[in-house]
Design a protein around this motif. Sequence first.
Motif, PDB file in Angstrom:
ATOM      1  N   PHE A 124     136.193  30.825  36.310  1.00 19.48           N
ATOM      2  CA  PHE A 124     135.653  32.177  36.458  1.00 19.48           C
ATOM      3  C   PHE A 124     136.702  33.236  36.144  1.00 19.48           C
ATOM      4  CE2 PHE A 124     134.597  36.072  38.665  1.00 19.48           C
ATOM      5  CZ  PHE A 124     133.325  36.298  38.165  1.00 19.48           C
ATOM      6  N   LEU A 125     137.875  33.124  36.758  1.00 25.50           N
ATOM      7  CA  LEU A 125     138.899  34.145  36.546  1.00 25.50           C
ATOM      8  C   LEU A 125     139.409  34.155  35.111  1.00 25.50           C
ATOM      9  CD1 LEU A 125     140.881  33.863  39.891  1.00 25.50           C
ATOM     10  CD2 LEU A 125     139.297  35.681  39.184  1.00 25.50           C
ATOM     11  N   GLY A 126     139.536  32.983  34.505  1.00 28.24           N
ATOM     12  CA  GLY A 126     139.975  32.919  33.116  1.00 28.24           C
ATOM     13  C   GLY A 126     139.014  33.649  32.198  1.00 28.24           C
ATOM     14  N   HIS A 127     137.718  33.363  32.339  1.00 21.83           N
ATOM     15  CA  HIS A 127     136.719  34.046  31.509  1.00 21.83           C
ATOM     16  C   HIS A 127     136.647  35.539  31.830  1.00 21.83           C
ATOM     17  CE1 HIS A 127     134.948  30.869  29.120  1.00 21.83           C
ATOM     18  NE2 HIS A 127     134.883  30.098  30.186  1.00 21.83           N
ATOM     19  N   LEU A 128     136.782  35.897  33.101  1.00 23.14           N
ATOM     20  CA  LEU A 128     136.766  37.309  33.482  1.00 23.14           C
ATOM     21  C   LEU A 128     137.925  38.049  32.821  1.00 23.14           C
ATOM     22  CD1 LEU A 128     135.560  39.616  35.178  1.00 23.14           C
ATOM     23  CD2 LEU A 128     137.062  38.875  37.055  1.00 23.14           C
ATOM     24  N   ILE A 129     139.096  37.470  32.889  1.00 24.86           N
ATOM     25  CA  ILE A 129     140.267  38.075  32.237  1.00 24.86           C
ATOM     26  C   ILE A 129     140.032  38.173  30.731  1.00 24.86           C
ATOM     27  CG2 ILE A 129     142.710  37.700  31.659  1.00 24.86           C
ATOM     28  CD1 ILE A 129     142.911  36.433  34.555  1.00 24.86           C
ATOM     29  N   GLY A 130     139.521  37.106  30.141  1.00 26.49           N
ATOM     30  CA  GLY A 130     139.235  37.123  28.708  1.00 26.49           C
ATOM     31  C   GLY A 130     138.234  38.197  28.339  1.00 26.49           C
ATOM     32  N   LEU A 131     137.197  38.325  29.125  1.00 22.04           N
ATOM     33  CA  LEU A 131     136.162  39.329  28.883  1.00 22.04           C
ATOM     34  C   LEU A 131     136.739  40.739  28.992  1.00 22.04           C
ATOM     35  CD1 LEU A 131     133.129  40.013  28.489  1.00 22.04           C
ATOM     36  CD2 LEU A 131     132.891  39.821  30.979  1.00 22.04           C
ATOM     37  N   LEU A 132     137.452  41.006  30.064  1.00 19.46           N
ATOM     38  CA  LEU A 132     137.960  42.354  30.298  1.00 19.46           C
ATOM     39  C   LEU A 132     139.061  42.753  29.323  1.00 19.46           C
ATOM     40  CD1 LEU A 132     137.899  42.473  34.205  1.00 19.46           C
ATOM     41  CD2 LEU A 132     136.201  43.342  32.572  1.00 19.46           C
ATOM     42  N   ALA A 153     136.378  40.745  21.078  1.00 18.49           N
ATOM     43  CA  ALA A 153     137.197  41.496  20.120  1.00 18.49           C
ATOM     44  C   ALA A 153     136.590  41.507  18.719  1.00 18.49           C
ATOM     45  CB  ALA A 153     138.611  40.918  20.081  1.00 18.49           C
ATOM     46  N   LEU A 154     135.953  40.411  18.340  1.00 17.71           N
ATOM     47  CA  LEU A 154     135.379  40.321  16.996  1.00 17.71           C
ATOM     48  C   LEU A 154     133.942  40.850  16.918  1.00 17.71           C
ATOM     49  CD1 LEU A 154     136.870  36.865  15.976  1.00 17.71           C
ATOM     50  CD2 LEU A 154     137.693  39.158  15.355  1.00 17.71           C
ATOM     51  N   GLY A 155     133.381  41.194  18.060  1.00 16.27           N
ATOM     52  CA  GLY A 155     132.085  41.854  18.070  1.00 16.27           C
ATOM     53  C   GLY A 155     130.878  41.000  18.364  1.00 16.27           C
ATOM     54  N   ALA A 156     131.074  39.763  18.738  1.00 17.96           N
ATOM     55  CA  ALA A 156     129.932  38.899  19.053  1.00 17.96           C
ATOM     56  C   ALA A 156     129.372  39.184  20.449  1.00 17.96           C
ATOM     57  CB  ALA A 156     130.321  37.428  18.947  1.00 17.96           C
ATOM     58  N   ILE A 157     130.189  39.770  21.316  1.00 12.85           N
ATOM     59  CA  ILE A 157     129.751  40.168  22.654  1.00 12.85           C
ATOM     60  C   ILE A 157     129.822  41.687  22.727  1.00 12.85           C
ATOM     61  CG2 ILE A 157     130.319  40.125  25.117  1.00 12.85           C
ATOM     62  CD1 ILE A 157     131.339  37.263  24.741  1.00 12.85           C
ATOM     63  N   ASP A 158     128.729  42.277  23.148  1.00 11.42           N
ATOM     64  CA  ASP A 158     128.615  43.729  23.265  1.00 11.42           C
ATOM     65  C   ASP A 158     129.522  44.224  24.394  1.00 11.42           C
ATOM     66  OD1 ASP A 158     127.753  46.339  23.247  1.00 11.42           O
ATOM     67  OD2 ASP A 158     125.763  45.894  24.059  1.00 11.42           O
ATOM     68  N   PRO A 159     130.462  45.133  24.115  1.00  6.82           N
ATOM     69  CA  PRO A 159     131.401  45.582  25.148  1.00  6.82           C
ATOM     70  C   PRO A 159     130.839  46.684  26.061  1.00  6.82           C
ATOM     71  CG  PRO A 159     131.965  46.643  23.088  1.00  6.82           C
ATOM     72  CD  PRO A 159     130.793  45.719  22.808  1.00  6.82           C
ATOM     73  N   THR A 160     129.525  46.765  26.177  1.00  7.33           N
ATOM     74  CA  THR A 160     128.897  47.746  27.073  1.00  7.33           C
ATOM     75  C   THR A 160     128.689  47.107  28.449  1.00  7.33           C
ATOM     76  OG1 THR A 160     126.680  47.025  26.462  1.00  7.33           O
ATOM     77  CG2 THR A 160     127.683  48.791  25.120  1.00  7.33           C
ATOM     78  N   TRP A 161     128.296  47.930  29.412  1.00  4.14           N
ATOM     79  CA  TRP A 161     128.032  47.408  30.765  1.00  4.14           C
ATOM     80  C   TRP A 161     126.972  46.312  30.731  1.00  4.14           C
ATOM     81  CZ3 TRP A 161     131.588  47.944  34.080  1.00  4.14           C
ATOM     82  CH2 TRP A 161     132.369  49.097  34.144  1.00  4.14           C
ATOM     83  N   HIS A 162     125.948  46.491  29.913  1.00  7.05           N
ATOM     84  CA  HIS A 162     124.891  45.485  29.818  1.00  7.05           C
ATOM     85  C   HIS A 162     125.448  44.175  29.264  1.00  7.05           C
ATOM     86  CE1 HIS A 162     121.480  43.350  27.949  1.00  7.05           C
ATOM     87  NE2 HIS A 162     120.883  43.692  29.079  1.00  7.05           N
ATOM     88  N   GLY A 163     126.212  44.251  28.199  1.00 10.20           N
ATOM     89  CA  GLY A 163     126.799  43.048  27.608  1.00 10.20           C
ATOM     90  C   GLY A 163     127.754  42.354  28.557  1.00 10.20           C
ATOM     91  N   ILE A 164     128.581  43.148  29.222  1.00 11.72           N
ATOM     92  CA  ILE A 164     129.541  42.591  30.184  1.00 11.72           C
ATOM     93  C   ILE A 164     128.793  41.896  31.322  1.00 11.72           C
ATOM     94  CG2 ILE A 164     131.295  43.206  31.900  1.00 11.72           C
ATOM     95  CD1 ILE A 164     132.079  45.529  29.943  1.00 11.72           C
ATOM     96  N   GLY A 165     127.748  42.551  31.837  1.00 14.27           N
ATOM     97  CA  GLY A 165     126.966  41.965  32.935  1.00 14.27           C
ATOM     98  C   GLY A 165     126.291  40.667  32.536  1.00 14.27           C
ATOM     99  N   THR A 166     125.754  40.631  31.323  1.00 14.89           N
ATOM    100  CA  THR A 166     125.094  39.420  30.833  1.00 14.89           C
ATOM    101  C   THR A 166     126.087  38.261  30.748  1.00 14.89           C
ATOM    102  OG1 THR A 166     123.478  40.713  29.594  1.00 14.89           O
ATOM    103  CG2 THR A 166     123.793  38.426  28.902  1.00 14.89           C
ATOM    104  N   VAL A 167     127.259  38.534  30.188  1.00 11.14           N
ATOM    105  CA  VAL A 167     128.280  37.488  30.063  1.00 11.14           C
ATOM    106  C   VAL A 167     128.766  37.054  31.443  1.00 11.14           C
ATOM    107  CG1 VAL A 167     130.603  36.966  29.210  1.00 11.14           C
ATOM    108  CG2 VAL A 167     128.969  38.159  27.738  1.00 11.14           C
ATOM    109  N   LEU A 168     128.960  38.001  32.345  1.00 16.26           N
ATOM    110  CA  LEU A 168     129.394  37.643  33.700  1.00 16.26           C
ATOM    111  C   LEU A 168     128.379  36.750  34.406  1.00 16.26           C
ATOM    112  CD1 LEU A 168     131.086  40.852  35.135  1.00 16.26           C
ATOM    113  CD2 LEU A 168     132.137  38.628  34.681  1.00 16.26           C
ATOM    114  N   LEU A 169     127.097  37.010  34.189  1.00 21.69           N
ATOM    115  CA  LEU A 169     126.071  36.157  34.788  1.00 21.69           C
ATOM    116  C   LEU A 169     126.151  34.745  34.212  1.00 21.69           C
ATOM    117  CD1 LEU A 169     123.700  35.708  36.665  1.00 21.69           C
ATOM    118  CD2 LEU A 169     122.206  36.717  34.928  1.00 21.69           C
ATOM    119  N   GLY A 170     126.294  34.633  32.893  1.00 18.88           N
ATOM    120  CA  GLY A 170     126.434  33.314  32.272  1.00 18.88           C
ATOM    121  C   GLY A 170     127.669  32.570  32.768  1.00 18.88           C
TER     122      GLY A 170
END
Length: 165
Positions: A60-68, A128-145
């Motif tokens: 969890f923390l690794g992906h969270l750090i990667g996401l942020l 960074a390359l744009g496959a994940i939307d860096p908006t609150w919605h995109g961040i929330g979706t990835v965090l749920l996954g």
Amino acid sequence: MVHWRHRSLTAAALSGMVLGTIGLLGWGIGQPLLIPSLGPSIYLHTLTPHLASARAGNTFLGHLIGLLTGVAAVYLTGANIVPSVMSAEQLTWPRIAAAVIALVSSVGIQAGLKIQHPPAAATTLLVALGAIDPTWHGIGTVLLGISLLTILGGGVRRFSLVRSD
């Protein structure tokens, strides 16, 4: 040899069950909860459950750090205003800069905190390359996954640890 084959089949089945569950939940709520970096994460949980990188906290923390770090790098470099690498089918300087900054930051922070989860580097690059939307919605979706993978993966990791003894 039979033991390894049986363990491999069990790991494959468990991996499919976890990703299938996340995929079905995402489909049910209309959100893309599956991202490519979850595949290597579940691989660690099922085939190498004894490694620190397979622990729930590291996942969890690794992906969270990667996401942020990915999100921060995208906004820092202005990559948020250029097309994603996947849609443009080309690299742009802001995307290259975002990828480098995000990866260096993610690896540095994880190493500094002694958090080991290599698949999180893929999450960083996906942002960074744009496959994940860096908006609150995109961040929330990835965090749920990521949260679902952490919970379900933790369960199969414990099962895999018991089975490997």
